[in-house]
Scaffold this active site. Structure first.
Site, mmCIF file in Angstrom:
data_model
loop_
_atom_site.group_PDB
_atom_site.id
_atom_site.type_symbol
_atom_site.label_atom_id
_atom_site.label_comp_id
_atom_site.label_asym_id
_atom_site.label_seq_id
_atom_site.Cartn_x
_atom_site.Cartn_y
_atom_site.Cartn_z
ATOM 1 N N CYS A 79 -3.678 -5.488 7.189
ATOM 2 C CA CYS A 79 -4.145 -6.867 7.040
ATOM 3 C C CYS A 79 -3.766 -7.710 8.256
ATOM 4 C CB CYS A 79 -3.643 -7.471 5.725
ATOM 5 S SG CYS A 79 -4.641 -8.905 5.212
ATOM 6 N N GLU B 61 -2.643 -0.891 -0.482
ATOM 7 C CA GLU B 61 -1.482 -0.680 -1.356
ATOM 8 C C GLU B 61 -1.538 -1.522 -2.624
ATOM 9 O OE1 GLU B 61 -0.373 -4.327 1.009
ATOM 10 O OE2 GLU B 61 -1.470 -2.453 1.378
ATOM 11 N N HIS C 26 -5.696 -4.477 2.055
ATOM 12 C CA HIS C 26 -4.440 -4.133 1.378
ATOM 13 C C HIS C 26 -4.669 -2.928 0.466
ATOM 14 C CE1 HIS C 26 -1.833 -7.559 2.454
ATOM 15 N NE2 HIS C 26 -2.921 -8.306 2.398
#
Length: 290
Positions: A131, A225, A223
């Site tokens: 990001c 994750e 993102h």
């Protein structure tokens, strides 16, 4: 396989159970997110699903003025660069940070960012920049500027262009990833710098994953994750602050509001495969060097 935490808030509070591992890959995570424990959990859960054993060491920005957590708590649970600068790591993950609207040089840890990037050249096998850190790394590595967006890019976005020849895109024909950002790198895909390649692109969100082979860098603009509820939590947080924000795109199911239909994690498989490919790149490169 298994992901262990060498340090961090979850490790300190015994909220993450480590296992006995033999020869795990050593991954350094520079956690720039304000929600540090949540971000630890996101990466631990994600890397707990890959084929290799890994151990994560969490790093903090020593030059940062913390607002959401006490500095003494971070110092107790995290490492600073000077404490690990003589070590080597198989991989480095630099997380996102909520500083997209600030000029790179005005971020209080910008000099430290450059220092860690330069240090990693000789001490780290491969790096993922996520990001904001992807934007910052593209600026550091290639001088690519960023620009603000008229409205926040927010939601789940699918790649509709995939560079299939790259090992990093193996199994990512239907790649999806969360995006939550206010800016973007100014990238002209027809005139890229030498050694920079766009691997996955969305017609809505632009480049999703880029790579520099020579610099051993992967740039992930979103993102991967993020967990199932993360975008919902961010959306409700902004609403509570009376921030003008639209719903995250391609995220809530049709029956979410009136029927209570649960949010489906449509990007988890893509996220696991991306990080699996990245770890495979690390181990493949190390075998070549051996």
């Amino acid at each position: 396989m298994t992901a262990n935490a060498i340090n961090g808030f979850l490790h300190n509070k015994q909220e993450w159970t480590n296992q006995q591992l033999e020869n795990p890959l050593r991954i350094l995570v520079w956690n720039l997110m304000p929600t540090k424990a949540n971000t630890e959990e996101q990466f631990l859960q994600l890397l707990n699903q890959v084929d290799q054993d890994v151990e994560l060491t969490f790093l903090y920005a020593c030059s940062h003025q913390f607002k959401t957590v006490r500095r003494e708590d971070v110092e107790k649970c995290y490492a600073c660069l000077h404490q690990i600068e003589d070590q080597t790591f198989n991989g480095l993950i630099i997380t996102g940070a909520p500083v997209e609207n600030i000029a790179f040089e005005d971020v209080d840890y910008w000099e430290e960012f450059c220092q860690i990037k330069d240090w990693a050249e000789k001490h780290v096998g491969q790096t993922i920049n996520a990001c904001w850190s992807a934007q910052a790394a593209l600026y550091h590595d290639f001088g690519i500027q960023k620009r603000g967006l008229d409205q926040k890019l927010f939601g789940i976005f699918r790649a509709n262009s995939v560079e299939s020849d790259s090992p990093l895109t193996a199994g990512l024909e239907n790649f999806k990833t969360p995006q939550s950002r206010h800016s973007e790198s100014v990238i002209d895909e027809a005139h890229l710098p030498a050694d920079l390649q766009v691997l996955l692109t969305s017609s809505e969100a632009g480049p999703l994953v880029l790579q520099s082979l020579d610099k051993k860098q992967t740039y992930v603009t979103g993102h991967s994750e993020y967990q199932t509820q993360t975008l919902d939590q961010e959306y409700r947080r902004d609403l509570a602050k009376h921030v003008i924000i639209h719903e995250p795109k391609n995220y809530y199911p049709d029956g979410y509001y009136d029927q209570g239909e649960e949010i489906e994690n449509t990007w988890q498989q893509s996220s696991c495969q991306l990080y699996q490919n990245w770890l495979n790149l690390i181990t493949t490169k190390e075998k070549i060097y051996d």
